[in-house]
Design a protein around this motif. Structure first.
Motif, mmCIF file in Angstrom:
data_model
loop_
_atom_site.group_PDB
_atom_site.id
_atom_site.type_symbol
_atom_site.label_atom_id
_atom_site.label_comp_id
_atom_site.label_asym_id
_atom_site.label_seq_id
_atom_site.Cartn_x
_atom_site.Cartn_y
_atom_site.Cartn_z
ATOM 1 N N SER A 35 45.921 44.267 41.070
ATOM 2 C CA SER A 35 47.002 43.417 41.406
ATOM 3 C C SER A 35 46.340 42.327 42.172
ATOM 4 C CB SER A 35 47.983 43.989 42.563
ATOM 5 O OG SER A 35 47.358 44.429 43.562
ATOM 6 N N GLY A 36 45.391 42.385 43.005
ATOM 7 C CA GLY A 36 44.578 41.281 43.602
ATOM 8 C C GLY A 36 44.372 40.200 42.748
ATOM 9 N N TYR A 39 47.185 37.847 42.135
ATOM 10 C CA TYR A 39 47.135 36.919 43.241
ATOM 11 C C TYR A 39 46.080 35.607 43.005
ATOM 12 C CZ TYR A 39 50.852 39.446 45.404
ATOM 13 O OH TYR A 39 52.063 40.155 45.274
ATOM 14 N N ARG A 40 44.739 36.173 42.604
ATOM 15 C CA ARG A 40 43.872 35.372 42.255
ATOM 16 C C ARG A 40 44.155 34.075 41.181
ATOM 17 N NH1 ARG A 40 38.648 36.879 44.446
ATOM 18 N NH2 ARG A 40 39.119 38.587 45.955
ATOM 19 N N SER A 101 44.892 34.879 49.144
ATOM 20 C CA SER A 101 45.344 35.306 50.217
ATOM 21 C C SER A 101 46.348 34.392 50.801
ATOM 22 C CB SER A 101 44.168 35.489 51.211
ATOM 23 O OG SER A 101 44.818 35.913 52.624
ATOM 24 N N ALA A 104 49.496 34.632 48.477
ATOM 25 C CA ALA A 104 49.977 36.188 48.651
ATOM 26 C C ALA A 104 50.843 36.094 49.616
ATOM 27 C CB ALA A 104 48.932 37.042 48.715
ATOM 28 N N ARG A 110 55.301 36.582 45.774
ATOM 29 C CA ARG A 110 55.289 38.169 45.777
ATOM 30 C C ARG A 110 56.124 38.527 44.765
ATOM 31 N NH1 ARG A 110 51.232 39.661 48.812
ATOM 32 N NH2 ARG A 110 51.479 41.741 48.351
ATOM 33 N N ARG A 131 47.411 45.924 47.920
ATOM 34 C CA ARG A 131 47.566 46.140 49.255
ATOM 35 C C ARG A 131 49.085 46.758 49.398
ATOM 36 N NH1 ARG A 131 43.550 43.839 48.320
ATOM 37 N NH2 ARG A 131 42.344 42.342 49.502
ATOM 38 N N ASP A 132 49.965 46.613 48.528
ATOM 39 C CA ASP A 132 51.208 47.125 48.704
ATOM 40 C C ASP A 132 51.770 47.859 47.480
ATOM 41 O OD1 ASP A 132 51.323 45.080 46.671
ATOM 42 O OD2 ASP A 132 53.148 44.201 47.719
ATOM 43 N N MET A 133 50.698 48.670 46.941
ATOM 44 C CA MET A 133 51.305 49.397 45.983
ATOM 45 C C MET A 133 52.088 50.601 46.299
ATOM 46 S SD MET A 133 49.700 47.796 43.454
ATOM 47 C CE MET A 133 50.251 46.477 44.125
ATOM 48 N N ARG A 181 40.635 37.164 56.788
ATOM 49 C CA ARG A 181 41.223 37.388 55.586
ATOM 50 C C ARG A 181 42.316 38.898 55.994
ATOM 51 N NH1 ARG A 181 39.516 38.384 49.836
ATOM 52 N NH2 ARG A 181 37.853 37.275 50.421
ATOM 53 N N ASP A 185 46.159 38.992 56.174
ATOM 54 C CA ASP A 185 46.732 40.257 55.068
ATOM 55 C C ASP A 185 47.660 41.120 55.980
ATOM 56 O OD1 ASP A 185 45.867 38.928 52.910
ATOM 57 O OD2 ASP A 185 44.048 40.322 52.862
ATOM 58 N N ARG A 188 50.743 39.103 58.243
ATOM 59 C CA ARG A 188 51.739 38.285 57.721
ATOM 60 C C ARG A 188 53.201 39.026 57.374
ATOM 61 N NH1 ARG A 188 48.993 39.112 51.713
ATOM 62 N NH2 ARG A 188 50.228 41.036 51.202
#
Ligand code: DC
Length: 226
Positions: A35-36, A39-40, A101, A104, A110, A131-133, A181, A185, A188
């Motif tokens: 998933s990162g 966002y990248r 980041s 995101a 999101r 991060r939020d799976m 970072r 993360d 937020r």
């Protein structure tokens, strides 16, 4: 039909998630969601389009509309396409990570990526890296792991990874960027990096990738089969 089994693995940058997820997915024959990378890719698509990092609506539009393909080259190494262009290395730089980041933290981005991520859950199953799976995307995952490692160890791992790729970086700069970072993360307002209440916490400091993979596979077999 019951829904495909999902193993959600969350944690901070450099905790070893990428390697562990790839190997666990290969062992089980499951699909992999990085998933990162989404966002990248959104950050990179925004840069290509000349958007300011805080342009929420613009990035959300790109997040929904960008054409992404995850595949492999002739040697079996990862290859990622964004709108037909190979961006495998371009999205792995520290600069792309920092941009990721920032985008995101935008709620509309999101939201735009939720359905895209859930679409990866197909048979025979999915290993989801992020991060939020476990908290947001797959709250009913059969197994949730929260993978951590000390900040020093994570900076050292990142340093070695980048050095292996021939990129020149300073360990001090990396440590500072990782700390910044992490802070962004975790603090937020939207989907901050926190362990799901029902996640198994696994500290990989001092463990080899083999040891971490073995522990995750043991848990997976207990949960998915036992
Ligand atoms: O795992 P990574 O370094 O490729 O992630 C890049 C950035 O994307 C990271 O700073 C946090 C963000 N991210 C996120 O907010 N939610 C995810 N599920 C995955 C990554």
């Amino acid at each position: 039909m019951s829904s495909p089994p999902v193993i959600a693995i969350d944690g901070p940058s450099g905790s070893g998630k990428g390697t562990v997820c790839r190997r666990v997915a290969a062992e089980l024959g499951f699909h992999l969601l990085d998933s990162g990378a989404l966002y990248r890719l959104t950050g990179l698509a925004g840069r290509h389009a000349g958007l300011a990092p805080g342009d929420e609506a613009g990035h959300a539009r790109l997040a929904r509309g960008m054409q992404v393909e995850f595949g492999a080259d002739e040697r079996g190494d990862e290859r990622i396409w964004l709108n037909g262009e190979v961006v495998t290395d371009a999205i792995r730089t520290e600069q792309a990570g920092n941009l990721a980041s920032q985008v995101a933290s935008l709620g509309a981005v999101r939201q735009a990526l939720v359905a895209r991520q859930r679409d990866f859950a197909t048979l025979p199953g999915l290993v989801a890296d992020g991060r939020d799976m476990g908290t947001q995307i797959f709250p009913t995952a059969a197994l949730k792991i929260f993978l951590t490692a000390s900040a020093e160890e994570r900076a050292r791992r990142r340093y070695n990874q980048l050095k292996d790729k021939g990129l020149s970086v300073s360990l001090a700069d990396l440590s500072r960027e990782i700390a910044e970072r992490d802070h962004r993360d975790a603090s937020r307002a939207l989907a901050p990096l926190v362990a799901a209440a029902d996640a198994v916490e696994l500290d990989s400091t001092g463990l080899t990738p083999d040891e971490v993979v073995a522990r995750v596979l043991t848990l997976a077999r207990e949960r998915l089969i036992g």
